[in-house]
Scaffold this motif. Sequence first.
Motif, mmCIF file in Angstrom:
data_model
loop_
_atom_site.group_PDB
_atom_site.id
_atom_site.type_symbol
_atom_site.label_atom_id
_atom_site.label_comp_id
_atom_site.label_asym_id
_atom_site.label_seq_id
_atom_site.Cartn_x
_atom_site.Cartn_y
_atom_site.Cartn_z
ATOM 1 N N PHE A 1 0.825 -1.214 0.000
ATOM 2 C CA PHE A 1 0.000 0.000 0.000
ATOM 3 C C PHE A 1 0.855 1.258 0.000
ATOM 4 N N LEU A 2 2.168 1.121 0.259
ATOM 5 C CA LEU A 2 3.085 2.256 0.175
ATOM 6 C C LEU A 2 3.575 2.497 -1.255
ATOM 7 N N LEU A 3 3.179 1.619 -2.173
ATOM 8 C CA LEU A 3 3.576 1.750 -3.570
ATOM 9 C C LEU A 3 2.375 2.162 -4.413
ATOM 10 N N SER A 4 2.625 2.991 -5.416
ATOM 11 C CA SER A 4 1.551 3.397 -6.319
ATOM 12 C C SER A 4 1.144 2.230 -7.206
ATOM 13 N N GLY B 1 -0.856 -4.622 3.395
ATOM 14 C CA GLY B 1 -0.945 -3.563 4.379
ATOM 15 C C GLY B 1 -2.397 -3.353 4.750
ATOM 16 N N PRO B 2 -2.700 -2.609 5.803
ATOM 17 C CA PRO B 2 -1.678 -1.955 6.622
ATOM 18 C C PRO B 2 -1.111 -2.885 7.674
ATOM 19 N N ARG B 3 0.209 -2.931 7.751
ATOM 20 C CA ARG B 3 0.802 -3.597 8.902
ATOM 21 C C ARG B 3 0.498 -2.741 10.121
ATOM 22 N N PRO B 4 0.381 -3.356 11.288
ATOM 23 C CA PRO B 4 -0.075 -2.591 12.461
ATOM 24 C C PRO B 4 0.765 -1.362 12.792
ATOM 25 N N TYR C 1 1.721 0.822 10.884
ATOM 26 C CA TYR C 1 1.265 1.957 10.084
ATOM 27 C C TYR C 1 -0.190 2.315 10.387
ATOM 28 N N ASP C 2 -0.887 1.453 11.069
ATOM 29 C CA ASP C 2 -2.315 1.607 11.253
ATOM 30 C C ASP C 2 -2.612 2.692 12.291
ATOM 31 N N ARG C 3 -3.882 3.036 12.432
ATOM 32 C CA ARG C 3 -4.238 4.119 13.348
ATOM 33 C C ARG C 3 -3.985 3.753 14.802
ATOM 34 N N ALA D 1 -8.892 -2.684 9.707
ATOM 35 C CA ALA D 1 -7.624 -3.171 9.156
ATOM 36 C C ALA D 1 -7.809 -4.496 8.430
ATOM 37 N N LEU D 2 -8.720 -5.342 8.933
ATOM 38 C CA LEU D 2 -9.035 -6.579 8.216
ATOM 39 C C LEU D 2 -9.597 -6.259 6.830
#
Length: 317
Positions: free
Chosen positions: A82-85, A108-111, A113-115, A137-138
């Motif tokens: 998700f960090l890649l276009s 992603g999101p790996r935790p 990076y998550d809220r 996140a799921l």
Amino acid sequence: MSNSGSTIVRGAARARRWLNEAGLPYSDEIELRPSNAQFADGGHYGVEVPVVNNFKVLESTLRLLQQEGLPVTRFNETLGAFLLSDSEVQDMLDLCRENAVGMVFALGPRPEYDRKAAFYRGGFGASQGRRVNNNDALAVSVEEALRLTEFGCRGLIAYDLGVIRLLSDLRAAGALPADLVIKASSHCIVSNPMTSRVYAENGTDNVTTTHDLGLAVLQEIRRGSPQLVMDVPTDVYGSKGGFIRFYETPELVQICSPMMLKIGASAQSHPHDPVSENTVRQRVQRVSLCLDYLAKSGIDAKYISSLSPQRCVPVQV
């Protein structure tokens, strides 16, 4: 001491006897035996190169491996796709498909990076691995899986058992491709044969074992979960201990086959470190050295077949 025999009396004798009679792991002091198993389409081992997290690193690593005449089965993107276009993901998949090489992306999101990242960046949270801890996140993990497979990706890395079960159910329902390979990250902490069985029962195809497992434990994981492909790290980042076990490559291939030799992480101190051309050269040198140990051992080890779906070669969509 009252024991005068030629062998020592082990502790937990009652448990060991019950486990042994039940055919379950009971000791690290066991005879090592070859698995005598192969990939369904042939071969005993493949080569997996981790921390290939953008197109530039992929292109330079693949070019140098090809210049050195070294095989590579598949690459791992490990920070989260998700960090890649979309365009960079597509470029990476296209390059791999054109060269008949696999590409496995991390969901992603790996935790971290998550809220709820504050929990995971604290001391207690860090010890929990990368478990997903909220429903949103799921949902995002599933959305990422749909996005990546629509681009032609056929290999996904997940960091959470619940996410793996979701992906498996979606695959069975036809929402994800039937030939998708679901891979459990080392952050799932698969460190013993009983845990590997749980992952296999919930739809995992490949499992990256915890980095520091001895040969006896790896043998029992293979025996207890014959359907799993084992991805075994041969070397690790400096921040994870920096060990290199290339000298055990012959034993690893014999015991764990069918398996992937996960080579090259020791070229970096930390998985988030920037990857320079020098890092790529060191990584490729690690691949060469590891495979030299295997070649010099003289064992009859065959490289994975070009037909195997475990290669995770992207498809044209």
